[in-house]
Scaffold this active site. Structure first.
Site, PDB file in Angstrom:
ATOM      1  N   SER A  67      -3.719   0.884 -17.246  1.00 28.92           N
ATOM      2  CA  SER A  67      -2.940   2.341 -17.193  1.00 28.92           C
ATOM      3  C   SER A  67      -3.608   2.993 -18.266  1.00 28.92           C
ATOM      4  CB  SER A  67      -1.428   2.103 -17.698  1.00 28.92           C
ATOM      5  OG  SER A  67      -0.822   3.377 -18.252  1.00 28.92           O
ATOM      6  N   TYR A  88       5.325  -2.560 -22.643  1.00 33.42           N
ATOM      7  CA  TYR A  88       4.575  -2.167 -21.369  1.00 33.42           C
ATOM      8  C   TYR A  88       3.050  -1.630 -21.941  1.00 33.42           C
ATOM      9  CZ  TYR A  88       3.005   0.717 -17.541  1.00 33.42           C
ATOM     10  OH  TYR A  88       2.033   1.238 -16.409  1.00 33.42           O
TER      11      TYR A  88
HETATM   12  N1  LIG Z   1       3.243   5.851 -12.006  1.00 32.40           N
HETATM   13  C1  LIG Z   1       2.581   5.731 -13.042  1.00 32.40           C
HETATM   14  O1  LIG Z   1       2.750   6.719 -13.509  1.00 32.40           O
HETATM   15  C2  LIG Z   1       1.665   4.730 -13.369  1.00 32.40           C
HETATM   16  C3  LIG Z   1       0.745   5.076 -14.428  1.00 32.40           C
HETATM   17  C4  LIG Z   1      -0.393   4.086 -14.941  1.00 32.40           C
HETATM   18  C5  LIG Z   1      -0.098   2.933 -14.187  1.00 32.40           C
HETATM   19  N2  LIG Z   1       0.980   2.403 -13.360  1.00 32.40           N
HETATM   20  C6  LIG Z   1       0.689   1.241 -12.780  1.00 32.40           C
HETATM   21  O2  LIG Z   1       0.639   1.340 -11.337  1.00 32.40           O
HETATM   22  C7  LIG Z   1       1.131  -0.074 -10.796  1.00 32.40           C
HETATM   23  C8  LIG Z   1       1.942   0.596  -9.515  1.00 32.40           C
HETATM   24  O3  LIG Z   1       3.093   1.152  -9.907  1.00 32.40           O
HETATM   25  P1  LIG Z   1       3.416   2.690  -9.011  1.00 32.40           P
HETATM   26  O4  LIG Z   1       3.289   3.728 -10.020  1.00 32.40           O
HETATM   27  O5  LIG Z   1       3.050   2.544  -7.590  1.00 32.40           O
HETATM   28  O6  LIG Z   1       5.137   2.012  -8.872  1.00 32.40           O
HETATM   29  P2  LIG Z   1       6.133   1.841  -7.768  1.00 32.40           P
HETATM   30  O7  LIG Z   1       6.194   2.762  -6.865  1.00 32.40           O
HETATM   31  O8  LIG Z   1       7.387   1.585  -8.602  1.00 32.40           O
HETATM   32  O9  LIG Z   1       5.442   0.187  -7.339  1.00 32.40           O
HETATM   33  C9  LIG Z   1       5.538  -0.801  -7.828  1.00 32.40           C
HETATM   34  C10 LIG Z   1       5.514  -1.849  -6.822  1.00 32.40           C
HETATM   35  O10 LIG Z   1       5.612  -2.979  -7.363  1.00 32.40           O
HETATM   36  C11 LIG Z   1       6.221  -3.929  -6.664  1.00 32.40           C
HETATM   37  N3  LIG Z   1       7.043  -4.940  -7.604  1.00 32.40           N
HETATM   38  C12 LIG Z   1       7.848  -4.641  -8.512  1.00 32.40           C
HETATM   39  N4  LIG Z   1       8.540  -5.616  -9.078  1.00 32.40           N
HETATM   40  C13 LIG Z   1       8.025  -6.673  -8.350  1.00 32.40           C
HETATM   41  C14 LIG Z   1       8.131  -8.150  -8.674  1.00 32.40           C
HETATM   42  N5  LIG Z   1       8.921  -8.467  -9.388  1.00 32.40           N
HETATM   43  N6  LIG Z   1       7.276  -8.954  -7.599  1.00 32.40           N
HETATM   44  C15 LIG Z   1       6.637  -8.246  -6.780  1.00 32.40           C
HETATM   45  N7  LIG Z   1       6.258  -7.086  -6.586  1.00 32.40           N
HETATM   46  C16 LIG Z   1       7.006  -6.185  -7.366  1.00 32.40           C
HETATM   47  C17 LIG Z   1       7.244  -2.994  -6.240  1.00 32.40           C
HETATM   48  O11 LIG Z   1       7.792  -3.500  -4.765  1.00 32.40           O
HETATM   49  P3  LIG Z   1       9.365  -4.167  -4.845  1.00 32.40           P
HETATM   50  O12 LIG Z   1      10.112  -3.414  -5.412  1.00 32.40           O
HETATM   51  O13 LIG Z   1       9.422  -3.954  -3.111  1.00 32.40           O
HETATM   52  O14 LIG Z   1       9.122  -5.523  -5.231  1.00 32.40           O
HETATM   53  C18 LIG Z   1       6.375  -1.703  -5.789  1.00 32.40           C
HETATM   54  O15 LIG Z   1       5.622  -2.201  -4.325  1.00 32.40           O
HETATM   55  C19 LIG Z   1       2.014  -0.414 -11.686  1.00 32.40           C
HETATM   56  O16 LIG Z   1       1.119  -1.774 -12.376  1.00 32.40           O
HETATM   57  C20 LIG Z   1       2.239   0.348 -12.996  1.00 32.40           C
HETATM   58  O17 LIG Z   1       2.442  -0.137 -14.197  1.00 32.40           O
HETATM   59  C21 LIG Z   1       1.561   3.403 -12.792  1.00 32.40           C
END
Ligand SMILES: NC(=O)c1ccc[n+]([C@@H]2O[C@H](COP(=O)([O-])OP(=O)(O)OC[C@H]3O[C@@H](n4cnc5c(N)ncnc54)[C@H](OP(=O)(O)O)[C@@H]3O)[C@@H](O)[C@H]2O)c1
Length: 261
Positions: free
Chosen positions: A142, A155
């Site tokens: 990130s 985080y």
């Molecule tokens: N969105 C942003 O602004 C942003 C910015 C920088 C980095 N990121 C990073 O991008 C990555 C993806 O996030 P996203 O933005 O796509 O968020 P998201 O839409 O909330 O997706 C998160 C994914 O992780 C899965 N997950 C959560 N807890 C889990 C667990 N205990 N075991 C297995 N799977 C799990 C969720 O599926 P289930 O709930 O079905 O398990 C979901 O598929 C993360 O690493 C996040 O830190 C996001």
């Protein structure tokens, strides 16, 4: 690396950036192992990708924050005889607020998922790639990984770990046929902020997960080692290099301070 006909494993494939990796890799002809906790969402996505692109999909529901989960997942892939050529360590979540006021259990889970699972998955799947002399690992860090984040202390530290870990493994493996790559998105329009429970954790305009993944796959094809999608995000990620640590903390702390306080 040409992913056509190869197997990619994506953690956190049920939503947001992980779901986009699944869609865009399927379009490029990859077969997919889809991992997250929500089996129903993964089944629906798998059916759609099989219908649209003829993708072979294996759905493996797994909570990756549990000790030993990565090992179980690896065993399931072994039983299915799947060689994973692209590993996308994407599953992750954030917490926001004063450190001592956030549930200790929840922050432990955050370290287990964002850090321990990434290390364990990489340790399990890398040897097969090295044996075959080809493969790639994308770790989702990130812009949070470039400086400490007051009010998102755990985080920020997990994402700094992922970035440091990925850079180091990029160097170790650069001549061994396995490409390591760190994706460092800024705020992205996914379920992420619903899980955090507040938009106070969001900085700047949100990017689309489609674009974030397009930029990533393009950067990888150019042989890059990491990407920060979006010029503003890139500048934001670099700015702490030109400040003292205290100046950077003041800036970021001001942006992330819970607004209700
Ligand atoms: N969105 C942003 O602004 C942003 C910015 C920088 C980095 N990121 C990073 O991008 C990555 C993806 O996030 P996203 O933005 O796509 O968020 P998201 O839409 O909330 O997706 C998160 C994914 O992780 C899965 N997950 C959560 N807890 C889990 C667990 N205990 N075991 C297995 N799977 C799990 C969720 O599926 P289930 O709930 O079905 O398990 C979901 O598929 C993360 O690493 C996040 O830190 C996001």
């Amino acid at each position: 690396m040409n992913i056509k006909g190869k197997w990619s494993l994506i953690t956190g494939a049920s939503s947001g950036i992980g779901e986009q990796f699944a869609r865009q890799l399927a379009k490029e002809g990859s077969h997919l192992v889809l991992v997250a906790r929500s089996k129903r969402k993964l089944d629906t996505l798998a059916a759609e990708l099989t219908r649209s692109y003829g993708t072979q999909c294996q759905v493996i529901p797994q909570d990756l924050s549990i000790e030993g989960a990565a090992g179980e997942l690896y065993q399931k892939c072994q039983q299915l005889n799947l060689n994973i050529d692209l590993l996308v360590n994407n599953a992750g979540f954030a917490t926001h607020g004063l450190f001592e006021q956030i549930s200790g259990e929840r922050q432990h889970e955050e370290v287990m998922l964002n850090v321990a699972a990434v290390v364990d998955m990489t340790h399990l799947f890398l040897p097969g790639m090295l044996q075959r002399g080809a493969g790639a690992v994308i770790n989702v860090s990130s812009t949070a990984g470039f400086q400490p984040l007051p009010y998102m202390a755990v985080y920020g530290a997990t994402k700094a770990f992922v970035l440091s870990f990925t850079d180091a493994l990029w160097w170790e493996n650069r001549d061994r046929g396995v490409q390591f790559f760190a994706l460092c998105p800024g705020s992205t329009e996914t379920n992420f902020f619903n899980v955090v429970g507040t938009d106070d954790a969001s900085v700047g305009a949100k990017d689309s997960p489609e674009r974030v993944v397009e930029v990533t796959l393009r950067a990888m094809k150019k042989g890059k080692q990491y990407v920060v999608p979006g010029f503003r995000n890139y500048l934001g990620a670099q700015i702490s290099r030109f400040m003292t640590r205290r100046q950077s903390l003041r800036l970021v702390g001001g942006m992330l301070r819970p607004r209700k306080q």
